[in-house]
Write a protein that holds these residues in place. Structure first.
Motif, PDB file in Angstrom:
ATOM      1  N   LEU A   1      51.838  81.388  19.201  1.00 19.01           N
ATOM      2  CA  LEU A   1      52.260  80.826  17.915  1.00 19.01           C
ATOM      3  C   LEU A   1      51.390  81.319  16.774  1.00 19.01           C
ATOM      4  N   ASP A   2      50.069  81.379  16.992  1.00 18.68           N
ATOM      5  CA  ASP A   2      49.158  81.818  15.940  1.00 18.68           C
ATOM      6  C   ASP A   2      49.112  83.333  15.807  1.00 18.68           C
TER       7      ASP A   2
ATOM      8  N   LEU B   1      51.390  73.632  10.485  1.00 25.07           N
ATOM      9  CA  LEU B   1      51.770  73.830  11.885  1.00 25.07           C
ATOM     10  C   LEU B   1      53.282  73.747  12.062  1.00 25.07           C
TER      11      LEU B   1
ATOM     12  N   ALA C   1      55.738  76.861  13.244  1.00 24.57           N
ATOM     13  CA  ALA C   1      56.570  76.688  14.435  1.00 24.57           C
ATOM     14  C   ALA C   1      58.050  76.854  14.102  1.00 24.57           C
TER      15      ALA C   1
ATOM     16  N   GLN D   1      56.363  78.984  23.423  1.00 21.45           N
ATOM     17  CA  GLN D   1      55.354  79.265  22.419  1.00 21.45           C
ATOM     18  C   GLN D   1      54.017  78.698  22.891  1.00 21.45           C
TER      19      GLN D   1
ATOM     20  N   TRP E   1      49.838  78.101  22.410  1.00 21.57           N
ATOM     21  CA  TRP E   1      48.849  77.958  21.349  1.00 21.57           C
ATOM     22  C   TRP E   1      47.787  76.974  21.824  1.00 21.57           C
TER      23      TRP E   1
ATOM     24  N   HIS F   1      42.819  73.747  15.972  1.00 23.49           N
ATOM     25  CA  HIS F   1      43.514  73.302  14.759  1.00 23.49           C
ATOM     26  C   HIS F   1      43.078  71.903  14.328  1.00 23.49           C
TER      27      HIS F   1
ATOM     28  N   THR G   1      48.417  67.454  16.500  1.00 23.17           N
ATOM     29  CA  THR G   1      48.762  68.878  16.412  1.00 23.17           C
ATOM     30  C   THR G   1      49.993  69.180  17.255  1.00 23.17           C
TER      31      THR G   1
ATOM     32  N   VAL H   1      53.653  70.606  15.792  1.00 25.79           N
ATOM     33  CA  VAL H   1      54.310  71.819  16.285  1.00 25.79           C
ATOM     34  C   VAL H   1      55.698  71.485  16.826  1.00 25.79           C
ATOM     35  N   GLN H   2      55.814  70.379  17.533  1.00 25.03           N
ATOM     36  CA  GLN H   2      57.124  70.020  18.076  1.00 25.03           C
ATOM     37  C   GLN H   2      58.118  69.694  16.971  1.00 25.03           C
TER      38      GLN H   2
ATOM     39  N   GLN I   1      56.709  74.303  24.425  1.00 22.38           N
ATOM     40  CA  GLN I   1      55.311  74.593  24.121  1.00 22.38           C
ATOM     41  C   GLN I   1      54.518  74.827  25.405  1.00 22.38           C
TER      42      GLN I   1
END
Length: 370
Positions: free
Chosen positions: A22-23, A83, A87, A104, A106, A111, A121, A125-126, A147
């Motif tokens: 992801l990053d 984030l 995403a 994904q 990460w 973070h 976090t 992202v979700q 994830q």
């Protein structure tokens, strides 16, 4: 089918992506905007130049310089909004490239500098993933994304991150990984977490066979009980290549190579990235071990690793294999189906993906023999 014709058709092919950070996949313009919002200084000031800078750093041949590029992307991914945006855009970019299933990965522990908790976090992202999936659907593209929560090898928070991953099972997290400095930080550093994950029937992939060799892969599969191997290209160091009396190619597998192939443990191979980080001695995609490993019936999957740093996409990786390594549409179908069967979801869901999405998607293309 000619190479040119197949190259033109690549964007239409359904794709499965198991190894994408992801990053490492931000849009250059997004990096600029997020950096401006938090006052983070970047090496250049426009999107095109920034894309060039990331690629040049990744192409430097130095793994250290390659990893330094993440200092900039991680720095701008420290709030829920950032984030979620990253995403969401990742999902949209993958869907636009024909990806129908993606994972994904990460590291939540990277973070937390602005006060977020580990659960916050994951939830941010979700939220971004969910929004991206909905927006893609509205545009007529169906994609499923999970994830993979990653622990950084050198940070020694493996147990905490493993527990985090398991706690979000069913809420977006589909697997666990360790990444970062591979050499010197083997899975047996914290051997207990692998028992914990196995006791919870939780899927595991481990970066191995990229910056370190056969011993790293052995620990991944035997200590870490990995369901998949992140990269794994250095398994070729346990294979003796030669020719037989007729001059035909010959390969003699060592015991670990046999184990990996016999158990069909998927290799998450990332050709462009592997060339950049010198994970292989190959100097081109034509020479990359992915083709030989596939010919030897290893469970090879094709991946991007870091789309920003490598300036790549699944379509780009596929095109390079067609034009440089002579891959056919059936070769592309093989690695896509292998990836689907190696995905961190249940067997019936994998079968549905293969039978109702991937096979029909390839059968639409003239010349595909599935």
């Amino acid at each position: 089918m000619t190479d040119d014709r197949l190259v033109d058709l690549v964007p239409e092919l359904p794709k499965v992506l198991l190894h994408d950070h992801l990053d490492g996949g931000l849009r250059p313009q997004t990096v600029l905007e997020l950096a401006d919002a938090v006052g983070h200084r970047l090496p250049v000031e426009d999107a095109d130049s920034l894309a060039d800078w990331f690629q040049q750093a990744a192409d430097s041949g130095s793994l250290v310089r390659y990893l330094e590029t993440f200092d900039h992307t991680i720095a701008v991914m420290q709030t829920p909004e950032a984030l979620a945006r990253v995403a969401k855009e990742a999902v949209l970019d993958l869907a636009a490239d024909g990806v129908v299933y993606a994972e994904q990965r990460w590291a939540p522990e990277q973070h937390l500098t602005k006060g977020l908790s580990l659960p916050e976090t994951v939830e941010a992202v979700q939220a971004g993933i969910d929004e991206g999936i909905a927006l893609a659907a509205a545009d007529g593209r169906t994609i499923r994304v999970g994830q993979i929560v990653t622990a950084m090898r050198h940070a020694d928070r493996w147990s905490e991150i493993a527990e985090l991953a398991v706690s979000y099972r069913g809420a977006g997290v589909v697997g666990f990984d360790i990444a970062g400095a591979e050499d010197g930080f083997p899975p047996d550093r914290h051997a207990g977490i692998w028992r914990f994950l196995a006791d919870h029937d939780f899927p595991v992939t481990i970066h191995a066979g990229e910056a370190a060799g056969v011993a790293s892969i052995a620990q991944a599969v035997h200590v870490g009980q990995a369901d998949r191997i992140g990269h794994g290209v250095r398994i070729v160091e346990d294979i003796a290549f030669g020719t037989d009396a007729d001059g035909s190619p010959l390969a003699t597998l060592g015991s670990l190579a046999h184990w990996v192939r016999d158990h069909q443990i998927p290799l998450e191979v990332c050709p462009v990235s592997n060339l950049q980080t010198s994970a292989t001695t190959a100097k081109s995609v034509r020479e990359h071990p992915i083709t030989r490993l596939k010919e030897l019936d290893f469970a090879v999957t094709l991946n991007t690793d870091n789309r920003l740093m490598s300036r790549t996409s699944m379509s780009h990786e596929m095109r390079l294999l067609v034009t440089e390594a002579g891959w056919s549409i059936d070769d592309l179908a093989d690695v896509t189906i292998a990836a689907a069967w190696g995905a961190f979801m249940h067997h019936d869901e994998r079968r549905d993906l293969v039978e109702h999405v991937i096979v029909p998607g390839y059968q639409k293309i003239e010349g595909a023999q599935l």
